[in-house]
Write an enzyme that holds these catalytic residues in place. Structure first.
Site, short mmCIF file in Angstrom:
data_model
loop_
_atom_site.label_atom_id
_atom_site.label_comp_id
_atom_site.label_asym_id
_atom_site.label_seq_id
_atom_site.Cartn_x
_atom_site.Cartn_y
_atom_site.Cartn_z
N LEU A 42 0.81 -1.17 0.00
CA LEU A 42 -0.01 0.07 -0.07
C LEU A 42 1.03 1.21 -0.26
O LEU A 42 2.11 1.11 0.54
CB LEU A 42 -0.82 0.19 1.21
CG LEU A 42 -1.88 -1.32 1.21
CD1 LEU A 42 -2.69 -0.78 2.64
CD2 LEU A 42 -2.75 -1.09 0.08
N ASP A 43 0.47 2.36 -0.74
CA ASP A 43 1.24 3.56 -0.62
C ASP A 43 1.20 4.03 0.74
O ASP A 43 0.58 3.66 1.60
CB ASP A 43 0.46 4.60 -1.47
CG ASP A 43 0.59 4.40 -3.09
OD1 ASP A 43 1.51 3.75 -3.25
OD2 ASP A 43 -0.38 4.73 -3.67
N LYS A 44 2.34 4.70 1.04
CA LYS A 44 2.72 5.37 2.36
C LYS A 44 1.44 6.05 2.99
O LYS A 44 1.05 5.76 4.26
CB LYS A 44 3.64 6.33 2.02
CG LYS A 44 3.84 7.01 3.57
CD LYS A 44 5.02 8.34 3.61
CE LYS A 44 4.94 9.32 4.78
NZ LYS A 44 5.97 10.34 4.69
N ARG B 37 -5.49 5.61 -7.89
CA ARG B 37 -5.22 7.14 -7.70
C ARG B 37 -5.20 7.72 -9.14
O ARG B 37 -5.85 8.86 -9.66
CB ARG B 37 -4.04 7.59 -7.02
CG ARG B 37 -3.97 7.02 -5.59
CD ARG B 37 -2.60 7.13 -5.06
NE ARG B 37 -1.94 8.47 -5.01
CZ ARG B 37 -0.81 8.61 -4.65
NH1 ARG B 37 -0.08 7.50 -4.41
NH2 ARG B 37 -0.22 9.85 -4.49
#
Length: 352
Positions: free
Chosen positions: A174-176, A279
């Site tokens: 997962l992205d930060k 996104r």
């Protein structure tokens, strides 16, 4: 001593074969592959306290994010220079004020990194796997700019099994600033099976997104648009034309849950695992995520991180075959943002 760098390259370049409808022959999450190709050059001055010391011992003191063993492997692999001269012997003696340049490279080797205790929300755990509810702000795997304080470091501290597995058992990312559920392996058979099932699209990964502007178009939309590196900004990904540039196919199913003039709450179901996929596709539809500045979003409703939460994770247990289905409640910041926008979670938020 075995060459751990060669082992690392082997793990990176030879993912397990995937089977199943729509799966590529060797497709893994792009987000993990991207991390494997990045590097960071760091310039260091040898302090007087390390005058006459070995290069690898000096590096271990100056670059504490990595183990001495891995730093020695980097030196042997040609990643170090002392005063502009390439040095490949870890035992090379350095002098005070020597300028050392070391190219730090991500690696799947758990032994390269130091354990760091941190609170982790474990939703489920057995001898083969664990499911973690990752908070926003936590980086998953060490990479340039974030060599420590990551989920991998935390897994190494809480679980002895993690040190025996590539990437401490991490099989997707997962992205930060994305919160929510992740599965990590605790045994090698489970890790291999999970990687293959993700590649075969047999793991259901469902997200909730809060996006700008009232939703337009059908309430359910399937986006099939390839994603590649944005040629105008290498930090971004973008929808690309595969006939004109590099990229990979990407598919996401979007389902509108609630709508207001201020924004929309959308369920997102990944069909593929491209970097920043949700996104990018949401921005492509004209609905960038709230606070996602990289893709055209802006802070709103009290949110300063991208409004994306990995809400649900469902898959067959890689060893027993038991059906597993986990969900994570909205974190407080995202729940407050929904309320500020006049949105609420529907009573029945189970995806079809």
């Amino acid at each position: 001593m075995a060459n751990l760098l060669n082992q690392a390259r082997s793990i990176i370049s030879t993912p397990p074969l995937a089977k199943g409808p729509g799966a590529g022959a060797a497709e893994v999450d792009d987000e993990l592959a991207d991390e494997a190709s990045a590097s960071e050059s760091r310039t260091l001055a040898v302090p007087a306290t390390h005058h006459g010391d070995r290069l690898d011992r000096t590096l271990a003191a100056l670059v504490p994010e990595f183990s001495r063993n891995y730093l020695s492997q980097l030196v042997e692999g040609g990643a170090a220079q002392v005063n502009g001269r390439a040095i490949t012997k870890p035992a090379h003696k350095v002098r005070a004020a020597d300028q050392v340049v070391i190219e730090l490279r991500p690696t799947p080797m758990s032994q390269a990194f130091v354990p760091q205790a941190m609170p982790l929300a474990v939703v489920y755990e057995d001898e083969h796997l664990a499911v973690i509810d990752k908070p926003a702000g936590l980086v998953v795997h060490p990479a340039p700019g974030h060599w420590s304080g990551t989920l991998l470091n935390g897994l190494l501290a809480r679980d002895d099994k993690a040190r025996q597995l590539p990437r401490a058992g991490i099989v997707h990312r997962l992205d930060k600033d994305t919160s929510g559920l992740m599965v990590v392996a605790r045994s090698r058979p489970a890790m291999d099976a999970l990687v293959a099932r993700i590649a075969a699209r047999e793991v259901r990964r469902e997200y909730l997104a809060l996006a700008h502007r009232a939703w337009s178009g059908p309430a359910e939309r399937e986006v099939d648009a390839a994603i590649g590196r944005d040629p105008r900004n290498r930090l971004r990904m973008a929808v690309v034309d595969l006939d004109r540039g590099a990229g990979k196919p990407a598919q996401t199913l979007f389902q509108l849950l609630q709508n207001t003039e201020q924004g929309c709450l959308v369920r997102c179901l990944l069909r593929t695992g491209r970097t920043h996929q949700i996104r990018v596709h949401m921005a492509h539809l004209g609905h960038p995520l709230v606070a996602d500045a990289l893709y055209g979003g802006a802070p709103a409703a009290g949110l300063t991180r991208q409004a994306l939460h990995a809400r649900r994770l469902a898959f067959a247990h890689p060893i027993t075959g038991q059906a597993l289905d986990f969900s994570a409640p909205l974190p407080a910041d995202l729940a407050a943002a929904l309320a500020a926008c006049g949105l609420t979670m529907p009573a029945d938020d189970t995806a079809t």
